[in-house]
Design an enzyme around this catalytic site. Structure first.
Site, mmCIF file in Angstrom:
data_model
loop_
_atom_site.group_PDB
_atom_site.id
_atom_site.type_symbol
_atom_site.label_atom_id
_atom_site.label_comp_id
_atom_site.label_asym_id
_atom_site.label_seq_id
_atom_site.Cartn_x
_atom_site.Cartn_y
_atom_site.Cartn_z
ATOM 1 N N HIS A 119 -61.800 3.121 -28.407
ATOM 2 C CA HIS A 119 -61.818 3.414 -26.977
ATOM 3 C C HIS A 119 -61.452 4.876 -26.710
ATOM 4 C CE1 HIS A 119 -62.268 -0.859 -26.228
ATOM 5 N NE2 HIS A 119 -61.210 -1.099 -26.996
ATOM 6 N N ASN A 389 -40.257 16.424 -18.398
ATOM 7 C CA ASN A 389 -40.830 15.817 -19.601
ATOM 8 C C ASN A 389 -42.117 16.527 -20.022
ATOM 9 O OD1 ASN A 389 -40.859 13.407 -21.535
ATOM 10 N ND2 ASN A 389 -42.873 13.250 -20.595
ATOM 11 N N ARG A 392 -41.289 19.575 -22.024
ATOM 12 C CA ARG A 392 -40.767 19.262 -23.358
ATOM 13 C C ARG A 392 -41.846 18.800 -24.318
ATOM 14 N NH1 ARG A 392 -36.637 16.598 -20.353
ATOM 15 N NH2 ARG A 392 -37.683 14.624 -20.802
ATOM 16 N N ASN A 395 -45.862 21.551 -25.552
ATOM 17 C CA ASN A 395 -45.895 22.417 -26.736
ATOM 18 C C ASN A 395 -44.569 22.247 -27.463
ATOM 19 O OD1 ASN A 395 -46.060 24.449 -28.643
ATOM 20 N ND2 ASN A 395 -46.956 25.947 -27.246
ATOM 21 N N HIS A 399 -41.181 24.599 -27.715
ATOM 22 C CA HIS A 399 -40.014 23.943 -27.126
ATOM 23 C C HIS A 399 -38.867 23.858 -28.122
ATOM 24 C CE1 HIS A 399 -37.577 20.255 -26.495
ATOM 25 N NE2 HIS A 399 -37.494 20.737 -25.279
ATOM 26 N N TYR A 407 -31.425 27.433 -25.355
ATOM 27 C CA TYR A 407 -30.639 26.413 -24.659
ATOM 28 C C TYR A 407 -29.344 26.096 -25.405
ATOM 29 C CZ TYR A 407 -29.528 22.030 -22.314
ATOM 30 O OH TYR A 407 -28.895 21.036 -21.623
ATOM 31 N N SER A 430 -39.227 31.851 -21.012
ATOM 32 C CA SER A 430 -40.588 31.332 -21.138
ATOM 33 C C SER A 430 -41.518 31.952 -20.102
ATOM 34 C CB SER A 430 -40.568 29.807 -20.992
ATOM 35 O OG SER A 430 -41.846 29.265 -21.200
ATOM 36 N N HIS A 434 -44.785 34.256 -20.935
ATOM 37 C CA HIS A 434 -46.124 33.884 -20.477
ATOM 38 C C HIS A 434 -46.746 34.993 -19.629
ATOM 39 C CE1 HIS A 434 -45.107 29.794 -21.780
ATOM 40 N NE2 HIS A 434 -46.390 29.509 -21.661
#
Length: 522
Positions: A119, A389, A392, A395, A399, A407, A430, A434
């Protein structure tokens, strides 16, 4: 449970056989002979079932034991285990996973697992059919307008122009990354403290200058087109992140080795392997697959090339005709809104193509060639019901780097209560990265990505958190992704053509950083 159930089924079977024997029918002897056969067949099937369950249990136990051994071996041997947290430290305002480290295990990418389902393969075939439709429409339009059947790849040729120059520039970038951090680490491990510190810092400073200045100089001096600039900027950012990870993971062990704690310095071969394997977290060893499937490598490279062609057709058919002459028309809010809505479909197509081409095909191809076992480069981000979410799982490679070195290190420096500040630091790093990539590739500064990522994305990260569940939140997330991609494609395309239709008579700083599409309407 099983023996009792088996006896109960046997009793029912025998009871049925007894009733059949007492029934006054002409073939009673046949039923009498069939009942013992049925009982024997049932007992045989019960024995086969028990044997299969025993074999499956043994295989499952062996798989779990092997996974545990590989997980234990993947921990860095040069670091001491973190001390246990003090009692009461796991509160809501503190981070319970401060000492959590990336563990590498052998696992396949999620799309490879989903491709085994027929599927899901149909969805993949639908995207291939869409590429075929683009090719057919291009041939039909060219035949109707110009009377010839020939695919032109002008956009592709322009985008990858001067690619050999970009590849030549890559060589000193790679050599600098290969030699400078490792030699600095060796100096810190063997030389006197004052001399080693000075020479090591000088090597790292030269390495940073080469990585930061050389690609920018080549791109600006030779006016490289976008795709060739992509090669330089992605390698520039990748080398910087890998260098930092190598030093961050190896320096503590090297300093302990200077104190005579018997910890060996990282080997050069492990660092060389790390520079090519698809991860940004340095380890001395990684789980490896037993062999290379070269047909799998060729398939992934072919799929990546197909995604590049797909993107060229989308830009050539859905974006260039709309935005090429937009700056020559009078500005209106209606035209701006319609252009953003028109760009949502090609924008989300570009997002999916970038994800599939790079995060799946490209990384899996290199992982297979290097026998790199951990293929979890992404997770099921498409099922996300919150932007936290999504960030996280989109990528995982990047991350993991941000989580480990921005962090967690931020929590170590500021304290476990500063989760919000550490999270804002992740968003800031980040977003700036970017925006720098977009500025480098396109050749102009237009902070659309910076605002969308840092401001809008930061707000959505705190508003749409993990407690938001349900299909409605997934629909909302996809709606925001559609609109965000439409805004990016529309505004960046308008700025690209505005800078070509309205060049500056004299280059000034404010002229370079001010969006030209705001004033270019001839």
């Amino acid at each position: 449970m099983e023996p009792g159930g088996a006896r109960l089924r046997l009793q029912r079977t025998e009871g049925l056989g007894g009733e059949r024997e007492r029934q006054p029918c002409g073939d009673g002897n046949t039923e009498t002979h069939r009942a013992p056969d049925l009982v024997q067949w049932t007992r045989h099937m019960e024995a086969v079932k028990a044997q299969l369950l025993e074999q499956a249990q043994g295989q499952l136990r062996e798989l779990l034991d092997r996974a545990m051994r590989e997980a234990i071996q993947s921990y860095p041997s040069q670091d001491k285990p973190l001390p246990p947290p003090p009692p009461g430290s796991l509160s809501r305002t503190q981070e319970p996973s401060l000492g959590k480290q990336k563990v590498f295990i052998i696992r396949k990418s999620l799309l490879d697992e989903l491709m085994e389902v027929q599927h899901f393969r149909t969805i993949y075939h639908m995207f291939i059919a869409g590429l075929c439709v683009f090719i057919i429409s291009t041939l039909a339009i060219d035949f109707i307008d110009e009377g010839r059947l020939l695919l032109e790849f002008d956009l592709l040729i322009f985008s990858f122009g001067q690619l050999p120059l970009a590849l030549v520039t890559w060589v000193p970038m790679f050599l600098s990354t290969l030699l400078a951090p490792y030699q600095a680490l060796r100096l810190w491990a063997r030389g006197t403290w004052t001399q080693a510190t000075g020479l090591g810092c000088a090597l790292l400073a030269a390495h940073a200058v080469v990585l930061c200045a050389l690609p920018v100089h080549v791109a600006v001096e030779h006016q490289l087109p976008p795709a060739s600039r992509c090669v330089l900027v992605f390698e520039q950012v990748r080398f910087l992140m890998k260098s930092y990870s190598f030093l961050r993971e190896a320096v503590p062990g090297t300093l302990r080795a200077r104190r005579g704690e018997g910890i060996q310095a990282p080997s050069f071969s492990s660092y060389l392997y790390f520079l090519f394997c698809p991860t940004l977290i340095y380890r001395e060893t990684y789980p490896r697959t037993p062999y290379v499937r070269w047909n799998y490598v060729a398939k992934n490279f072919a799929q990546a090339l197909g995604c590049v062609l797909y993107a060229c057709f989308i830009l050539g058919r859905l974006c260039v005709p709309v935005f090429a002459n937009m700056s020559r028309e009078p500005f209106s809010t209606r035209a701006l809104v319609l252009s953003i809505l028109h760009a949502t479909l090609p924008g989300i197509f570009m997002l999916l193509l970038i994800f599939f081409a790079f995060l799946h095909c490209w990384l899996n191809a290199f992982a297979e060639m290097l026998r790199f076992g951990d293929r979890m480069f992404y997770r099921d981000w498409w099922n996300s019901t919150s932007f936290s979410n999504y960030y996280r799982t989109w990528n995982v490679v990047v991350h993991d780097w941000l989580y480990s070195y921005v962090y967690q290190d931020g929590l170590r420096l500021l304290g476990a209560r500063a989760r919000g500040v550490a999270m804002l630091g992740v968003f800031l790093v980040s977003a700036v990265a970017h925006e720098y990539i977009f500025c480098f590739v396109l050749g102009f500064f237009y902070p659309v990505m910076l605002i969308l990522f840092l401001v809008i994305g930061g707000m959505l990260n705190f508003m749409m958190h993990d407690q938001r569940t349900g299909p409605a939140w997934n629909v909302l997330m996809w709606t925001m992704l559609f609109l965000g991609q439409g805004i990016q494609v529309s505004l960046y395309c308008q700025e690209w053509y505005a800078r070509r239709h309205c060049p500056l008579p004299q280059a000034t700083f404010w002229g370079l950083v001010t969006p030209r599409s705001w004033s270019c309407h001839t």
